[in-house]
Design a protein around this motif. Structure first.
Motif, short mmCIF file in Angstrom:
data_model
loop_
_atom_site.label_atom_id
_atom_site.label_comp_id
_atom_site.label_asym_id
_atom_site.label_seq_id
_atom_site.Cartn_x
_atom_site.Cartn_y
_atom_site.Cartn_z
N TRP A 50 -26.30 9.86 -37.86
CA TRP A 50 -26.28 11.56 -38.73
C TRP A 50 -26.63 12.31 -38.37
CZ3 TRP A 50 -21.92 10.74 -40.90
CH2 TRP A 50 -21.63 8.76 -41.07
N GLU A 72 -30.15 9.63 -48.32
CA GLU A 72 -28.66 9.50 -47.96
C GLU A 72 -27.90 8.60 -46.55
OE1 GLU A 72 -26.11 10.69 -49.20
OE2 GLU A 72 -24.59 11.18 -47.94
N ARG A 94 -25.40 6.03 -47.58
CA ARG A 94 -23.73 6.63 -46.70
C ARG A 94 -23.53 4.75 -45.80
NH1 ARG A 94 -20.01 5.44 -43.74
NH2 ARG A 94 -19.24 7.32 -43.01
N GLN A 132 -20.91 3.50 -52.51
CA GLN A 132 -19.45 4.03 -52.27
C GLN A 132 -18.99 4.82 -53.29
OE1 GLN A 132 -18.15 4.69 -48.96
NE2 GLN A 132 -20.33 4.03 -48.46
N TYR A 134 -21.24 9.11 -56.55
CA TYR A 134 -21.01 10.37 -55.47
C TYR A 134 -20.26 10.95 -54.73
CZ TYR A 134 -25.82 6.49 -55.39
OH TYR A 134 -27.00 6.27 -55.28
N LYS A 170 -17.52 9.89 -48.29
CA LYS A 170 -17.39 9.19 -47.14
C LYS A 170 -18.99 10.50 -46.54
CE LYS A 170 -14.86 5.38 -46.33
NZ LYS A 170 -16.09 4.56 -46.85
N PHE A 173 -21.78 12.76 -45.43
CA PHE A 173 -23.35 12.62 -45.57
C PHE A 173 -23.66 14.13 -45.82
CE2 PHE A 173 -27.55 13.09 -42.72
CZ PHE A 173 -27.75 11.37 -43.16
#
Ligand code: HEM
Length: 469
Positions: free
Chosen positions: A298, A337, A341, A379, A384, A388, A390
């Motif tokens: 990420w 995160e 994620r 999810q 959040y 999807k 980040f």
């Protein structure tokens, strides 16, 4: 004991619903096909259930040998179950049997009731924050030594590299030795053993007992059995050496377990010691390696994230202590995160209702098995937005409850290695980013794929080492 078929009772109850009882449905499709999808492509399976059956769904079998289960991704339900899992619910170890071929039947993961509680009390102090500080510099040095073996321009798998870091770290915590010939052999055989279940197809062996047949050293299960025997011999040899040469100054987990006595004054048997060591080694390195590899993915996928992280690390300077690094706000948010994620564990371990309970309008009979779905909770759009994406900033902008952000579970079976895993993630990522330059080997997105009972990056995050910063 538990009443079998309690979930069907629940479903019947639910379908003959009174106003206060809301029905819970199954995801669509044929049972057998769904089970195969869950094993071979768990992400698609879970994504599909999210749209059809939000908050709760019932599954006849996920192949854990558990039977029907109710799965929830709602934080309120998670909180209800996990704050009562020593009384209203229990957390039976026998429901983790799927892991038995790997870790045996006598470790904390497999125990239930008072024996589970007692074993946890024995091992958790070794993972407390103040004890971990001892390992801080070691984690930074290990990461540095492993990365410095790379040549500029070399392509490597981040997952393979981070596994070396996490394996050596957990080895130090568990055995207190990292570079003896036996230690190296155990690490090498252990890596081979877990790699046996590295793909969704090979993971089928864990889910279907019928595939667990030893047809000789060339058959998949036969090869695994041989590796397990090798590992057992090495671990028993280490235990016997320690018994022959006791050293009261040692602070590693094996020494602690060997010195421990039950209330009736008994020491752990050799088999119990072996299983506990295997459980900690397995649980302690696979998961953390995956989490660090996802963090590397990420960071290098999102240039803004990388820039913010580098600015924070540079401000701290090159001689920062592990404690100072671990307190960095952006780095901490980034690691959270990553675990949100790209969660490594899809579910909490099962909890079983011991009495009739009502959760969010659903009634559950005694014997109902409930699983918290970490993947789906992380999810949730309501928690959040744009799940999807980040965005480490989420964790700087608001505080999430331990049932909204729940990568390590909670309650009676909350992960004992949570603090170590987070500490290791931060130090390892900070060491790599502060001292070296990397890039992703290509632009292809990295998908999450089954690795044993966890999720890991499908391609192992191929990267290119660009040299020192
Ligand atoms: C990113 C890394 C990790 C993740 C995502 C993770 C996740 C989890 C989860 C979800 C559970 C089940 C909790 C529940 O049912 O409430 C668990 C249990 C456990 N984890 Fe971890 N874990 C990680 C690292 C570690 C490490 C470093 C160790 C160290 C040895 C460890 C040892 C264990 C053990 C022994 C249990 C079973 C606890 C029990 O049954 O009482 N884990 N972990």
């Amino acid at each position: 004991m538990l009443k079998s078929g309690a979930v069907s009772d629940t479903r019947e109850n639910a379908q003959n619903s009174s106003e206060s009882v809301k029905p819970i449905s199954k995801p669509g499709g044929l049972n057998g096909l769904r089970r195969l999808e869950w094993i071979l492509d768990p992400v698609s399976y879970l994504e599909r259930t999210k749209t059809r059956t939000p908050d709760f769904f019932i599954e006849d079998s996920l192949g854990f040998g558990v039977g029907p289960v109710v799965i929830t991704s709602h934080p309120e339900a998670m909180q209800y179950v996990l704050t009562r899992d020593r009384k209203t619910f229990n957390a039976p170890g026998e429901f983790n049997r799927i892991l038995e071929p790997l870790i045996g039947g006598a470790s904390v993961i497999m125990l239930g009731g008072d024996r589970h509680k007692e074993r946890r009390q024995l091992i958790t102090p070794a993972f407390h924050c103040e004890r971990l500080e001892v390992y801080g510099q070691l984690i930074c040095d290990l990461t540095d030594a492993i990365v410095s073996n790379l040549q500029p321009g070399e392509t490597f798998s981040a997952r393979t590299l981070t596994q070396q870091v996490s394996l050596q770290t957990i080895f130090q915590v568990v055995f207190g030795l990292g570079d003896s010939p036996r230690a190296k052999e155990i690490m090498s055989v252990l890596t081979d053993t877990v790699d046996r279940f590295g793909s969704p197809m090979s993971a089928l062996m864990l889910f279907f007992n019928g595939l667990q047949k030893d047809w000789g050293p060339w058959s998949p299960w036969g090869r695994f059995v041989k590796l397990r025997q090798q590992l057992d011999e090495l671990i028993y040899a280490e235990i016997r050496d320690r018994q022959a040469h006791p050293d009261s100054s040692r602070t590693d987990i094996l020494s602690m377990l060997m010195a421990a006595r039950t209330e009736t004054g008994e020491a752990l048997e050799e088999e119990e010691l072996r299983d506990e060591l295997m459980a900690l080694l397995m649980a302690g390195h696979e998961t953390t390696a995956t989490a660090i590899a996802w963090a590397m993915y990420w960071i290098h996928k999102e240039p803004e994230v990388k820039a913010k992280l580098l600015a924070e690390l540079d401000e701290l300077g090159p001689d920062a202590t592990p404690t100072a690094i671990a307190q960095l706000p952006y780095l901490s948010a980034l690691c959270k995160e990553t675990l949100r994620r790209s969660p490594v564990a899809m579910f909490t371990f099962p909890r079983v209702a011991q009495e009739p309970v009502e959760i969010m309008g659903h009634t559950f009979t005694p014997g109902t098995t409930l699983l918290g779905c970490i993947f789906l909770t992380h999810q949730r759009e309501d928690l959040y937005p744009d799940p999807k994406a980040f965005r480490p900033e989420r964790f700087l902008e608001r505080k999430f409850s331990p049932y909204e952000f729940i990568p390590f579970g909670n309650g009676a079976r909350r992960c004992v290695g949570e603090a170590l895993a987070q500490y290791e993630m931060k130090l390892s990522v900070a060491t790599m980013l502060a001292h070296y330059r990397f890039r992703l080997a290509d632009d292809r997105p990295e998908a999450a794929r089954r690795r044993g009972v966890t999720l890991a990056p499908a391609r192992g995050v191929p990267m290119i080492f660009e040299g020192k910063r």
